[in-house]
Design a protein around this motif. Structure first.
Motif, PDB file in Angstrom:
ATOM      1  N   GLY A   1      32.962 -10.028 -46.045  1.00  0.00           N
ATOM      2  CA  GLY A   1      33.145  -8.512 -46.650  1.00  0.00           C
ATOM      3  C   GLY A   1      31.807  -7.534 -46.076  1.00  0.00           C
ATOM      4  O   GLY A   1      31.521  -6.629 -46.942  1.00  0.00           O
ATOM      5  N   ILE A   2      31.282  -8.057 -44.972  1.00  0.00           N
ATOM      6  CA  ILE A   2      30.228  -7.079 -44.410  1.00  0.00           C
ATOM      7  C   ILE A   2      31.022  -6.331 -43.161  1.00  0.00           C
ATOM      8  O   ILE A   2      31.246  -7.204 -42.202  1.00  0.00           O
ATOM      9  CB  ILE A   2      28.990  -7.918 -44.022  1.00  0.00           C
ATOM     10  N   VAL A   3      30.769  -5.406 -42.884  1.00  0.00           N
ATOM     11  CA  VAL A   3      31.309  -4.437 -42.158  1.00  0.00           C
ATOM     12  C   VAL A   3      30.550  -4.828 -40.508  1.00  0.00           C
ATOM     13  O   VAL A   3      29.510  -5.262 -40.601  1.00  0.00           O
ATOM     14  CB  VAL A   3      31.178  -2.645 -42.379  1.00  0.00           C
ATOM     15  N   ASP A   4      31.322  -4.360 -39.470  1.00  0.00           N
ATOM     16  CA  ASP A   4      30.759  -4.404 -38.304  1.00  0.00           C
ATOM     17  C   ASP A   4      29.233  -4.181 -38.231  1.00  0.00           C
ATOM     18  O   ASP A   4      28.969  -2.965 -38.535  1.00  0.00           O
ATOM     19  CB  ASP A   4      31.624  -3.783 -37.241  1.00  0.00           C
ATOM     20  N   PRO A   5      28.198  -5.003 -38.050  1.00  0.00           N
ATOM     21  CA  PRO A   5      26.925  -4.775 -37.785  1.00  0.00           C
ATOM     22  C   PRO A   5      26.542  -3.743 -36.689  1.00  0.00           C
ATOM     23  O   PRO A   5      25.146  -3.180 -36.650  1.00  0.00           O
ATOM     24  CB  PRO A   5      26.060  -6.026 -37.918  1.00  0.00           C
ATOM     25  N   TYR A   6      27.394  -3.772 -35.607  1.00  0.00           N
ATOM     26  CA  TYR A   6      27.041  -2.760 -34.729  1.00  0.00           C
ATOM     27  C   TYR A   6      27.679  -1.467 -34.684  1.00  0.00           C
ATOM     28  O   TYR A   6      27.389  -0.573 -33.738  1.00  0.00           O
ATOM     29  CB  TYR A   6      27.497  -3.727 -33.384  1.00  0.00           C
ATOM     30  N   THR A   7      27.863  -1.076 -35.815  1.00  0.00           N
ATOM     31  CA  THR A   7      28.394   0.200 -36.344  1.00  0.00           C
ATOM     32  C   THR A   7      27.122   0.771 -37.206  1.00  0.00           C
ATOM     33  O   THR A   7      26.575  -0.249 -38.035  1.00  0.00           O
ATOM     34  CB  THR A   7      29.617   0.590 -36.729  1.00  0.00           C
TER      35      THR A   7
END
Length: 166
Positions: free
Chosen positions: A155-161
Motif C-alpha cells: 500500500g505504499i506509492v512509488d517512492p520515486y515520485t
C-alpha cells in the motif's frame, strides 16, 4: 518418481537500536525485509534461499562515522548496506544501517509519510544485501522496479515520485 523437495526460504533478522525510534519496532522492520526477500525470490528467482540480516538504527554521529569510514563521504546518509555475499549453502548475509534523523528529514522534505520512507529504505537495503545494485542504468531500473512493486504490495506509492502523504 518423486518431485525434488522445494527448499523453503529462511530469513533471520537481528535489530540493533543505536537510537530509539518507537515507530520502527523489530516486527515492522522484519515485515518489510521479509517482503523484499520473498518478492525477489518470486519475481526474479535470483535471491538466495536463506538470508541473515542485521539491521542497525543509528543517529547522525554514527551514521556520519560509518559513511566516512566505508565510503569516504563525510556526512550521514540515509541507508548503508554491507553485502557479504552468499555461502555455498545458499545463505546470503548483510548488514543494513539506517540513519533515523536523515531518513526523517528526507521524509519531511519529500513530503512522504515517515513509515513509507522507512519501508522504502528497508526494502532498498534488503535488496542490496541479496545482491541487487544500481551502478548502471539497467540495474537501477531493475532494482527500482522491484522496489516499487514490493512497496505497492503493502500500500505504499512509488517512492520515486515525490510526496505520498503526511
Amino acid at each position: 518418481m518423486s518431485k525434488p523437495k522445494k527448499t523453503r526460504p529462511e530469513f533471520s533478522l537481528a535489530v540493533q537500536y543505536g537510537v530509539t525510534e518507537p515507530r520502527l519496532p523489530r516486527w515492522r522492520l522484519r515485515r518489510w525485509a521479509v517482503r523484499a526477500f520473498l518478492a525477489a525470490l518470486e519475481i526474479h528467482g535470483s535471491a538466495p534461499s536463506r538470508l541473515q540480516l542485521t539491521m542497525r538504527l543509528v543517529g547522525l554521529a554514527e551514521g556520519r562515522r560509518l559513511n566516512a569510514s566505508f565510503r569516504g563521504k563525510d556526512y550521514a546518509t540515509n541507508v548503508l548496506t554491507f553485502e557479504y555475499g552468499s555461502q555455498p549453502d545458499g545463505t546470503a548475509s548483510g548488514d543494513i544501517v539506517i540513519c533515523v534523523p536523515v531518513m526523517a528529514r528526507e521524509a519531511r522534505e519529500q513530503r512522504k509519510a515517515f513509515l513509507s520512507h522507512a519501508a522504502h529504505l528497508v526494502v532498498h537495503g534488503t535488496l542490496h544485501a541479496i545482491g541487487y545494485d544500481h551502478l548502471n542504468a539497467r540495474d537501477a531500473k531493475r532494482m527500482e522496479s522491484l522496489e516499487t512493486r514490493i512497496l505497492s504490495s503493502i500500500g505504499i506509492v512509488d517512492p520515486y515520485t515525490i510526496g505520498d502523504a503526511l
